[in-house]
Design an enzyme around this catalytic site. Structure first.
Site, PDB file in Angstrom:
ATOM      1  NE  ARG A   1       9.998 -16.296  -0.005  1.00  0.00           N
ATOM      2  CZ  ARG A   1       9.502 -17.520   0.096  1.00  0.00           C
ATOM      3  NH1 ARG A   1       8.431 -17.857  -0.609  1.00  0.00           N
ATOM      4  NH2 ARG A   1      10.050 -18.401   0.905  1.00  0.00           N
TER       5      ARG A   1
ATOM      6  CG  ASP B   1       5.681 -10.892  -7.489  1.00  0.00           C
ATOM      7  OD1 ASP B   1       5.823 -11.789  -6.640  1.00  0.00           O
ATOM      8  OD2 ASP B   1       4.766 -10.048  -7.447  1.00  0.00           O
TER       9      ASP B   1
ATOM     10  CE1 TYR C   1      10.296  -4.140  -4.592  1.00  0.00           C
ATOM     11  CE2 TYR C   1       9.703  -3.531  -2.354  1.00  0.00           C
ATOM     12  CZ  TYR C   1      10.028  -4.489  -3.282  1.00  0.00           C
ATOM     13  OH  TYR C   1      10.093  -5.804  -2.915  1.00  0.00           O
TER      14      TYR C   1
ATOM     15  NE  ARG D   1       3.627  -6.041 -10.936  1.00  0.00           N
ATOM     16  CZ  ARG D   1       3.448  -7.334 -11.194  1.00  0.00           C
ATOM     17  NH1 ARG D   1       3.930  -8.250 -10.342  1.00  0.00           N
ATOM     18  NH2 ARG D   1       2.807  -7.717 -12.264  1.00  0.00           N
TER      19      ARG D   1
END
Length: 289
Positions: free
Chosen positions: A61, A63, A124, A212
């Site tokens: 999932r 953000d 990522y 992040r």
């Protein structure tokens, strides 16, 4: 926990991408916000003229504001519906979906496949520029501007200390009942000829805000505000540090999800559901730092 496909249904793997700027994240929400899951589920219901909404399960999932180039999901559809739609589903979805989300493949999944639990890694990328003039306007929705010069070598030296299996509680937003133990397989920075720095971050899975937060810590090393051993010390402390900033979402893109060979999918599906713990360390064992 059983993940058997119901009799009369077929599991379909979807490979997709999206620009996350106008989405309130992946997961469908009760207050009517625009989400990737909601958009695709509604499109499938419309183009197949179904009375029911068939729920998607996703590899990871994302953000609000986060992009995806290589997201994977699955949906269980009635066999009769799938057989009637399989050759035209992609084209129909392309005509129904907004231009910021695309489904590139829709194929019957092998036995044991689960988009979330069968995955063995996610990769990522986070993109940053430290150019004194800022971000190229054509890239502003995908690249963060950091207004201090960044030392890539220092950032990579700090990143190496974070690799391996650890409890990443210091870099995650805590969720009740969820473990924060992860295996970080790759974390490295490269600067391209245009001056854009890309962090490649690969792990078996990620907890909320993990990428992040890691990027935020490494940027502080890169601009000289913290030494190279600081991110590992934060990790070892095991608690959130107010100095670790969660960087903005628009620089983050889910690039790829990895799966094992077909014959190993079911076993991985079961293994991934087990709650993880770290192995006990002896009194003389060295810590992660």
């Amino acid at each position: 926990m059983s993940d058997d496909v119901r009799p009369g249904f077929v599991r379909v793997r979807l490979d997709l991408s999206y620009d996350g700027r106008e989405f309130s994240g992946w997961a469908r929400q009760t207050r009517g916000q625009r989400t990737v899951q909601g958009e695709i589920e509604d499109a499938i219901r419309t183009v197949t003229r179904s009375q029911d909404t068939y729920e998607l399960t996703v590899a990871g999932r994302t953000d609000a504001g986060v992009h995806a180039r290589g997201q994977v999901a699955h949906v269980d559809l009635p066999r009769e519906l799938w057989d009637g739609q399989r050759d035209k589903l992609l084209r129909r979805l392309a005509g129904r979906l907004s231009h910021d989300v695309r489904v590139w493949k829709a194929e019957e999944a092998p036995a044991g496949f689960n988009a979330r639990f069968s995955a063995i890694w996610r990769r990522y990328a986070y993109r940053v520029t430290d150019h004194p003039a800022g971000v190229d306007p054509l890239l502003r929705g995908h690249v963060l501007w950091h207004d201090w010069p960044l030392d890539v070598d220092a950032m990579n030296a700090a990143a190496e200390r974070l690799l391996g299996e650890h409890d990443f509680a210091a870099y995650c937003k805590k969720r009740e009942g969820a473990t924060t133990i992860r295996t970080l397989r790759e974390l490295r920075w490269e600067r391209d000829t245009a001056g854009i720095l890309t962090a490649t971050v690969k792990a078996d899975a990620f907890c909320h805000n993990m990428v992040r937060s890691l990027v935020g810590a490494l940027l502080f090393v890169g601009d000289g505000h913290r030494p190279a051993d600081w991110p590992a010390k934060v990790l070892a402390a095991g608690v959130r540090d107010s100095a670790v900033h969660v960087v903005r979402p628009h620089g983050l893109t889910l690039e790829e999800v990895g799966y094992p060979a077909d014959e190993l999918l079911a076993a991985r599906n079961l293994e991934a559901r087990n709650r993880r713990t770290l192995p006990a360390r002896g009194a003389g064992a060295a810590g992660c730092c």
